[in-house]
Scaffold this active site. Structure first.
Site, PDB file in Angstrom:
ATOM      1  N   ASP A  67       2.574  -0.605  -0.710  1.00 40.67           N
ATOM      2  CA  ASP A  67       2.940   0.042   0.551  1.00 40.67           C
ATOM      3  C   ASP A  67       3.230  -0.993   1.638  1.00 40.67           C
ATOM      4  O   ASP A  67       4.123  -0.804   2.464  1.00 40.67           O
ATOM      5  CB  ASP A  67       1.824   0.981   1.022  1.00 40.67           C
ATOM      6  CG  ASP A  67       1.589   2.130   0.057  1.00 40.67           C
ATOM      7  OD1 ASP A  67       2.576   2.760  -0.335  1.00 40.67           O
ATOM      8  OD2 ASP A  67       0.436   2.373  -0.313  1.00 40.67           O
ATOM      9  N   HIS A  88      -6.363  -1.187  -2.828  1.00 38.61           N
ATOM     10  CA  HIS A  88      -5.865   0.017  -3.493  1.00 38.61           C
ATOM     11  C   HIS A  88      -7.036   0.730  -4.150  1.00 38.61           C
ATOM     12  O   HIS A  88      -7.946   0.086  -4.696  1.00 38.61           O
ATOM     13  CB  HIS A  88      -4.808  -0.328  -4.544  1.00 38.61           C
ATOM     14  CG  HIS A  88      -4.002   0.842  -5.000  1.00 38.61           C
ATOM     15  ND1 HIS A  88      -4.452   1.721  -5.961  1.00 38.61           N
ATOM     16  CD2 HIS A  88      -2.781   1.298  -4.615  1.00 38.61           C
ATOM     17  CE1 HIS A  88      -3.538   2.650  -6.149  1.00 38.61           C
ATOM     18  NE2 HIS A  88      -2.524   2.428  -5.349  1.00 38.61           N
TER      19      HIS A  88
END
Length: 429
Positions: A364, A307
């Site tokens: 995600d 991330h």
């Protein structure tokens, strides 16, 4: 102020002393607003990754420590104890509601879920195979045409009602866009149901038989909406604020946020995860896929790992990982792609290459798996994200409207084009 309350910067033979602002939490920020006037220089920060564009009391992220707070509340506490609608109230109002406040807010949202019948005709103008995000983006922008008489941004009640309408109607529009794309009749919202169950019924119920929901399905989706509700000044939220800085109406601002969210580097990442799993194909090919991901020359990337903000484990991923395994166990889903995902997760968490680089599965990765298990079509994944993120978008838009320091967004640039030159007639070029 912190111990560092000012800094002095030199620019050639000029210097300027600049104040340093410190928030409740987080890094101090140098106020550079006087820099151009006093030194003739601007600052360059590609992607604004080192620039604070506003002051906000809504969400705090510590990427190094893996911390996410909504209005000061840790995300894990909200995920365990709260509901999406309560979190939406918190983001908008700054405090958790008491029973009476929540009942009033829930009533307002519930009784603004219907979309204008003319929106059906609007949807009919799209190709049936258009991406649902295109339909959602256009339909949300069109709401300003339906509520044009309540767009006085100086009226706090009109601002509040715009926020309520957006939270209430976006699930209805999203479900309608999906059903239109598959040729099903649009279902009206059932206001005797909670927020998430109502949306799922609008998505999947058919006239010939009632929809029987497994409670874990609604719980999983509610949790995803909570985890997606806000994430500080991300690309789509910054877009909402940038458009909002012009005085645009809230429906236009949120529509712009939806457009920004659509990008594969932002909200479209969970859709990209499923496409990656389809490319891998079967569990026996996971090992070779990991080898390809380590090879910079292969051009293959593992989507849903690492991330930009979180340098350790994404705190939302810790929460949703547990729910992912619960959903798969409860529903007994038999899907080869989910087997690929679970094997990929297991391999990446053990592989030194990924562990050393802290490339852990992010939110995600897990959200894509849950959506797949809940039989939500891949093209609707980013729409799910938009439903949850609407709470954050409207909270930031509302905050911006009362910010005494707010001004129209106007970034600068480093010009790299041609120097001044004279126009030549076409026969002399």
């Amino acid at each position: 102020m912190s111990d560092l309350d000012q800094v002095t910067l030199g620019a050639g033979d000029k210097s300027v002393t600049l104040p340093v602002h410190t928030g409740t939490l987080g890094n101090p920020c140098i106020d550079i607003s006087r820099l151009p006037k006093e030194t003739g220089c601007f600052t360059y920060d590609a992607g604004f990754t080192a620039t604070a564009s506003c002051k906000s009391a809504i969400t705090y992220i510590d990427g190094d420590a893996g911390v996410l707070l909504y209005r000061g509340y840790p995300i894990d506490q909200l995920a365990e104890n709260s509901s999406f609608l309560e979190v939406a109230y918190l983001l908008i109002n700054g405090e958790l509601p008491d029973a009476k406040q929540f009942e009033a807010f829930s009533h307002d949202v519930t009784h603004h879920t219907m979309m204008h019948e003319a929106l059906k005709s609007f949807l009919n103008g799209f190709r049936h195979d258009a991406h649902p995000m295109a339909m959602l983006c256009g339909s949300v922008a069109s709401l300003s045409a339906f509520y044009h008489d309540t767009l006085d941004l100086n009226d706090p009640e009109q601002r509040r009602m715009a926020a309520v309408r957006l939270i209430a109607k976006i699930p209805t529009i999203a479900a309608a866009a999906y059903r239109y794309s598959i040729g099903w009749p649009i279902r009206y919202p059932r206001n005797n149901l909670d927020y998430v169950s109502r949306f799922l019924h609008m998505m999947f119920e058919v006239p010939s038989e009632p929809l029987e929901l497994n409670p874990v399905v609604a719980k999983a989706l509610d949790l995803l909406f909570i985890l997606h509700a806000d994430h500080e000044q991300n690309a789509s939220t910054s877009t909402v604020r940038l458009v909002g800085s012009t005085g645009a109406n809230p429906y236009a601002c949120v529509s712009a946020g939806i457009a920004a969210l659509w990008g594969p580097a932002h909200g479209g990442a969970n859709e990209a995860v499923l496409k990656m799993l389809e490319e891998i194909g079967t569990p026996d090919k996971v090992e070779s896929a990991i080898a390809r991901a380590k090879d910079k020359e292969s051009g293959f990337r593992l989507m849903g790992f690492g991330h930009r903000v979180y340098k350790n484990f994404d705190p939302r991923a810790r929460i949703i990982r547990e729910m992912t395994h619960k959903v798969l166990g409860e529903l007994g889903v038999d899907d080869p792609l989910l087997e690929v995902a679970m094997k990929l997760e297991e391999a990446a968490l053990k592989d030194d290459y990924f562990v050393e680089r802290k490339l852990y599965p992010n939110v995600d990765f897990y959200s894509g798996i849950i959506y797949k298990a809940l039989k939500i079509p891949t093209e609707m994944f980013t729409v799910m994200f938009a439903i949850g993120r609407t709470a954050g978008w409207v909270a930031h838009w509302l905050e911006q409207q009362t910010d005494p320091e707010a001004k129209i967004g106007r970034p600068r640039q480093i010009y790299t084009g041609a120097d001044t030159r004279d126009y030549l007639a076409i026969d002399r070029r």
